[in-house]
Design a protein around this motif. Sequence first.
Motif, PDB file in Angstrom:
ATOM      1  N   LYS A 154       0.850  -1.183   0.000  1.00 30.52           N
ATOM      2  CA  LYS A 154       0.000   0.000   0.000  1.00 30.52           C
ATOM      3  C   LYS A 154       0.889   1.238   0.000  1.00 30.52           C
ATOM      4  CE  LYS A 154      -3.850  -2.173   2.492  1.00 30.52           C
ATOM      5  NZ  LYS A 154      -4.735  -2.087   3.682  1.00 30.52           N
ATOM      6  N   SER A 155       0.880   1.950  -1.093  1.00 34.27           N
ATOM      7  CA  SER A 155       1.672   3.171  -1.211  1.00 34.27           C
ATOM      8  C   SER A 155       0.764   4.319  -1.631  1.00 34.27           C
ATOM      9  CB  SER A 155       2.804   2.990  -2.229  1.00 34.27           C
ATOM     10  OG  SER A 155       2.274   2.655  -3.497  1.00 34.27           O
ATOM     11  N   ALA A 156       1.217   5.523  -1.350  1.00 38.85           N
ATOM     12  CA  ALA A 156       0.407   6.710  -1.632  1.00 38.85           C
ATOM     13  C   ALA A 156       0.600   7.159  -3.074  1.00 38.85           C
ATOM     14  CB  ALA A 156       0.776   7.819  -0.657  1.00 38.85           C
ATOM     15  N   ALA A 157       0.441   6.243  -4.029  1.00 35.79           N
ATOM     16  CA  ALA A 157       0.586   6.594  -5.437  1.00 35.79           C
ATOM     17  C   ALA A 157      -0.656   7.323  -5.918  1.00 35.79           C
ATOM     18  CB  ALA A 157       0.834   5.346  -6.276  1.00 35.79           C
ATOM     19  N   GLY A 158      -0.480   8.142  -6.929  1.00 40.95           N
ATOM     20  CA  GLY A 158      -1.580   8.906  -7.493  1.00 40.95           C
ATOM     21  C   GLY A 158      -1.082   9.710  -8.673  1.00 40.95           C
ATOM     22  N   PHE A 159      -1.919  10.613  -9.140  1.00 36.67           N
ATOM     23  CA  PHE A 159      -1.553  11.439 -10.280  1.00 36.67           C
ATOM     24  C   PHE A 159      -0.402  12.369  -9.898  1.00 36.67           C
ATOM     25  CE2 PHE A 159      -2.496  15.139 -13.153  1.00 36.67           C
ATOM     26  CZ  PHE A 159      -2.031  14.504 -14.297  1.00 36.67           C
ATOM     27  N   LEU A 160       0.709  12.249 -10.611  1.00 38.31           N
ATOM     28  CA  LEU A 160       1.933  13.007 -10.351  1.00 38.31           C
ATOM     29  C   LEU A 160       2.510  12.702  -8.974  1.00 38.31           C
ATOM     30  CD1 LEU A 160       1.096  16.475 -11.941  1.00 38.31           C
ATOM     31  CD2 LEU A 160       2.615  14.726 -12.849  1.00 38.31           C
ATOM     32  N   ARG A 161       2.202  11.537  -8.427  1.00 35.32           N
ATOM     33  CA  ARG A 161       2.764  11.061  -7.152  1.00 35.32           C
ATOM     34  C   ARG A 161       3.373   9.689  -7.401  1.00 35.32           C
ATOM     35  NH1 ARG A 161       1.207  12.899  -2.176  1.00 35.32           N
ATOM     36  NH2 ARG A 161       1.185  10.760  -1.437  1.00 35.32           N
ATOM     37  N   ILE A 162       4.700   9.595  -7.303  1.00 43.86           N
ATOM     38  CA  ILE A 162       5.415   8.372  -7.651  1.00 43.86           C
ATOM     39  C   ILE A 162       6.145   7.848  -6.416  1.00 43.86           C
ATOM     40  CG2 ILE A 162       7.026   7.311  -9.257  1.00 43.86           C
ATOM     41  CD1 ILE A 162       4.620   8.659 -10.560  1.00 43.86           C
ATOM     42  N   PRO A 163       5.780   6.663  -5.874  1.00 42.15           N
ATOM     43  CA  PRO A 163       6.592   6.033  -4.816  1.00 42.15           C
ATOM     44  C   PRO A 163       7.889   5.512  -5.432  1.00 42.15           C
ATOM     45  CG  PRO A 163       4.375   5.091  -4.946  1.00 42.15           C
ATOM     46  CD  PRO A 163       4.583   5.883  -6.185  1.00 42.15           C
ATOM     47  N   VAL A 164       8.972   6.204  -5.177  1.00 47.42           N
ATOM     48  CA  VAL A 164      10.216   5.922  -5.892  1.00 47.42           C
ATOM     49  C   VAL A 164      11.251   5.232  -5.028  1.00 47.42           C
ATOM     50  CG1 VAL A 164      11.278   8.144  -5.359  1.00 47.42           C
ATOM     51  CG2 VAL A 164      11.882   6.993  -7.477  1.00 47.42           C
ATOM     52  N   ALA A 165      11.113   5.265  -3.707  1.00 51.29           N
ATOM     53  CA  ALA A 165      12.127   4.682  -2.831  1.00 51.29           C
ATOM     54  C   ALA A 165      11.484   4.346  -1.492  1.00 51.29           C
ATOM     55  CB  ALA A 165      13.305   5.638  -2.649  1.00 51.29           C
ATOM     56  N   LEU A 166      12.290   3.750  -0.616  1.00 53.36           N
ATOM     57  CA  LEU A 166      11.844   3.370   0.727  1.00 53.36           C
ATOM     58  C   LEU A 166      12.650   4.160   1.748  1.00 53.36           C
ATOM     59  CD1 LEU A 166       9.926   1.342   2.225  1.00 53.36           C
ATOM     60  CD2 LEU A 166      11.927  -0.132   2.492  1.00 53.36           C
ATOM     61  N   ARG A 167      11.965   4.760   2.707  1.00 58.32           N
ATOM     62  CA  ARG A 167      12.646   5.471   3.780  1.00 58.32           C
ATOM     63  C   ARG A 167      13.185   4.478   4.813  1.00 58.32           C
ATOM     64  NH1 ARG A 167      11.231  11.034   3.903  1.00 58.32           N
ATOM     65  NH2 ARG A 167       9.443  11.546   2.578  1.00 58.32           N
ATOM     66  N   GLU A 168      14.070   4.971   5.654  1.00 55.67           N
ATOM     67  CA  GLU A 168      14.650   4.106   6.676  1.00 55.67           C
ATOM     68  C   GLU A 168      13.653   3.745   7.764  1.00 55.67           C
ATOM     69  OE1 GLU A 168      17.874   6.118   8.550  1.00 55.67           O
ATOM     70  OE2 GLU A 168      16.781   8.003   8.766  1.00 55.67           O
ATOM     71  N   ASP A 169      12.518   4.459   7.850  1.00 61.03           N
ATOM     72  CA  ASP A 169      11.487   4.093   8.812  1.00 61.03           C
ATOM     73  C   ASP A 169      10.425   3.203   8.194  1.00 61.03           C
ATOM     74  OD1 ASP A 169      10.314   5.909   7.171  1.00 61.03           O
ATOM     75  OD2 ASP A 169       9.507   7.198   8.746  1.00 61.03           O
ATOM     76  N   ALA A 170      10.728   2.597   7.023  1.00 57.70           N
ATOM     77  CA  ALA A 170       9.868   1.616   6.343  1.00 57.70           C
ATOM     78  C   ALA A 170       8.634   2.249   5.708  1.00 57.70           C
ATOM     79  CB  ALA A 170       9.453   0.486   7.285  1.00 57.70           C
ATOM     80  N   THR A 171       8.605   3.552   5.525  1.00 63.49           N
ATOM     81  CA  THR A 171       7.525   4.212   4.810  1.00 63.49           C
ATOM     82  C   THR A 171       8.001   4.578   3.411  1.00 63.49           C
ATOM     83  OG1 THR A 171       8.168   6.391   5.669  1.00 63.49           O
ATOM     84  CG2 THR A 171       6.544   5.131   6.925  1.00 63.49           C
ATOM     85  N   PRO A 172       7.115   4.630   2.422  1.00 64.00           N
ATOM     86  CA  PRO A 172       7.558   4.948   1.061  1.00 64.00           C
ATOM     87  C   PRO A 172       7.922   6.423   0.916  1.00 64.00           C
ATOM     88  CG  PRO A 172       5.180   4.693   1.135  1.00 64.00           C
ATOM     89  CD  PRO A 172       5.677   4.305   2.493  1.00 64.00           C
ATOM     90  N   PHE A 173       8.954   6.669   0.126  1.00 58.47           N
ATOM     91  CA  PHE A 173       9.321   8.029  -0.249  1.00 58.47           C
ATOM     92  C   PHE A 173       8.620   8.346  -1.568  1.00 58.47           C
ATOM     93  CE2 PHE A 173      12.113  10.827  -2.774  1.00 58.47           C
ATOM     94  CZ  PHE A 173      12.080  11.947  -1.975  1.00 58.47           C
ATOM     95  N   VAL A 174       7.727   9.303  -1.535  1.00 57.92           N
ATOM     96  CA  VAL A 174       6.873   9.622  -2.673  1.00 57.92           C
ATOM     97  C   VAL A 174       7.338  10.936  -3.283  1.00 57.92           C
ATOM     98  CG1 VAL A 174       4.521  10.057  -3.447  1.00 57.92           C
ATOM     99  CG2 VAL A 174       4.935   8.424  -1.606  1.00 57.92           C
ATOM    100  N   ARG A 175       7.590  10.907  -4.581  1.00 52.75           N
ATOM    101  CA  ARG A 175       7.931  12.133  -5.309  1.00 52.75           C
ATOM    102  C   ARG A 175       6.627  12.749  -5.798  1.00 52.75           C
ATOM    103  NH1 ARG A 175       8.953  16.443  -6.803  1.00 52.75           N
ATOM    104  NH2 ARG A 175      10.555  17.131  -8.259  1.00 52.75           N
ATOM    105  N   ASP A 176       6.190  13.805  -5.125  1.00 49.69           N
ATOM    106  CA  ASP A 176       4.919  14.450  -5.414  1.00 49.69           C
ATOM    107  C   ASP A 176       5.201  15.760  -6.147  1.00 49.69           C
ATOM    108  OD1 ASP A 176       2.397  15.469  -5.533  1.00 49.69           O
ATOM    109  OD2 ASP A 176       1.963  15.329  -3.391  1.00 49.69           O
ATOM    110  N   TYR A 177       4.917  15.785  -7.440  1.00 45.99           N
ATOM    111  CA  TYR A 177       5.212  16.981  -8.228  1.00 45.99           C
ATOM    112  C   TYR A 177       4.233  18.109  -7.944  1.00 45.99           C
ATOM    113  CZ  TYR A 177       8.613  14.375 -10.938  1.00 45.99           C
ATOM    114  OH  TYR A 177       9.718  13.646 -11.322  1.00 45.99           O
ATOM    115  N   ARG A 178       3.057  17.820  -7.436  1.00 51.61           N
ATOM    116  CA  ARG A 178       2.125  18.886  -7.089  1.00 51.61           C
ATOM    117  C   ARG A 178       2.588  19.622  -5.839  1.00 51.61           C
ATOM    118  NH1 ARG A 178      -3.150  18.264  -9.026  1.00 51.61           N
ATOM    119  NH2 ARG A 178      -3.527  20.253  -7.958  1.00 51.61           N
ATOM    120  N   ALA A 179       3.192  18.909  -4.890  1.00 49.24           N
ATOM    121  CA  ALA A 179       3.660  19.531  -3.650  1.00 49.24           C
ATOM    122  C   ALA A 179       5.079  20.069  -3.780  1.00 49.24           C
ATOM    123  CB  ALA A 179       3.579  18.527  -2.496  1.00 49.24           C
TER     124      ALA A 179
END
Length: 458
Positions: A154-179
Amino acid sequence: MTDLTTLLEVGGPVAALGGGAAYARAKHPGVYWSTVGLPLSTARLLSSYSSVMEACGLTVAPSRLRMLAVQATTRREVRPVPPRRGLIRPTSTGLRLRLRLAPGQEPADVAASAERLRHAWGVHAVYVTLVKPGVVDLRLVGFDVLRRVRMPRKSAAGFLRIPVALREDATPFVRDYRAVPHGLTLGATLSGKSMYLRHLVAGLARQPVALVGIDCKRGVELAPFAPRLSALATDPDQAAELLPVLIREMEDRYDLIKARQGIAPGTPDEELTSDIWGLPEHERPTPIVLFVDEVAELFLTATKKEEERRDEMVTQLIRLAQLGRAAGIYLEVCGQRFGAELGRGATMLRAQLTGRVCHRVNDEASAKMALGDIAPEAVAAACAIAAERPGLAVAGDTSGGWSRIRTPYLSLADAAEICHASAHLVPDLPALTPFRPAVPARPVAPPAPVLRPRPVTD
């Protein structure tokens, strides 16, 4: 003799279980955590919660009403009060629990004791996140999730939101172009920078977005994704022709916003306060993501003519970074070094790139270029990245926060196949048609024969 036989019969399975647990902990830490680490850490936490909180200085004196109630009902000593603990929620990588801080405490007190809590409860790391005033979330990670990266289902993927890596706290690192509209990615050779870029392209390829590339290494990084690219420049000369087209596209989009919202035609672009997302969906232009690989090649010059071309391209990149967000144009700039030594305009362009990702670099100055102006504490962490862990990086933004991330492995063939399968999503942008890369036709496999030869027998 009987006792020795019994001991051998009992000790054999115990030794086998111990050896199996040690092997699972080294080779399959996720399996070890689910079967052994999770029960042990939960038992440690439940049995020692109050004493550990007291040893870490996270307790406060009880209220007078509590003291009177305890003295009236029991004869035991009144002990300090720890933060109120919520339910323990196990996960595939650790534990989560919520704490309600006692009066007079702040989240920084719990964060300062994270290392002590890690050792007391036998986990790999402890991370503290503020939920609301007086409530913090404790995320206990059972093992090093960055050693063998597996993205959560379960990742926070969406329009212009790409889960590209994993953080050290086991949460996804999401590249959000809108933010975070524009980003800068730095890294030395074989640091994992190309893998990070590969995940971004593969993630955006499945979305209705125009992908534009500038790859001055003759296109060796971005050419495999040609079926999905709307435009590609493979040398500085082609980039000098492509950037003015993007500037005109941006200006046309501003004119569209003005016409839709009734803004006077003479209003400067800098004074516009809206963007394409305020337009109706049927009138909204397609977002454009511009990937610039090895940005230093656009700055390096050898002659006076190349210097003039460089100044013009840098000015255009700065304009795109300053004004492109409202027009739906986003920049992803990659390179090995990016600082003032590249020439005029480099520092100004870097200041417009909000998101920063720094992989392994060859010197401290390169890490300072990426993170020194937004998160000085992250520079030391970026310099400590080992060459044996490609893909490991430090990500930060202008808020001052930073974290270690690592990109999972994605082969070039798989990323290229994703782009080929999503080639039908390339939007129709007439201005970029002259820069559309040529896509070689795939060889057609011969059809399988209907009649098979009769097998030879003895």
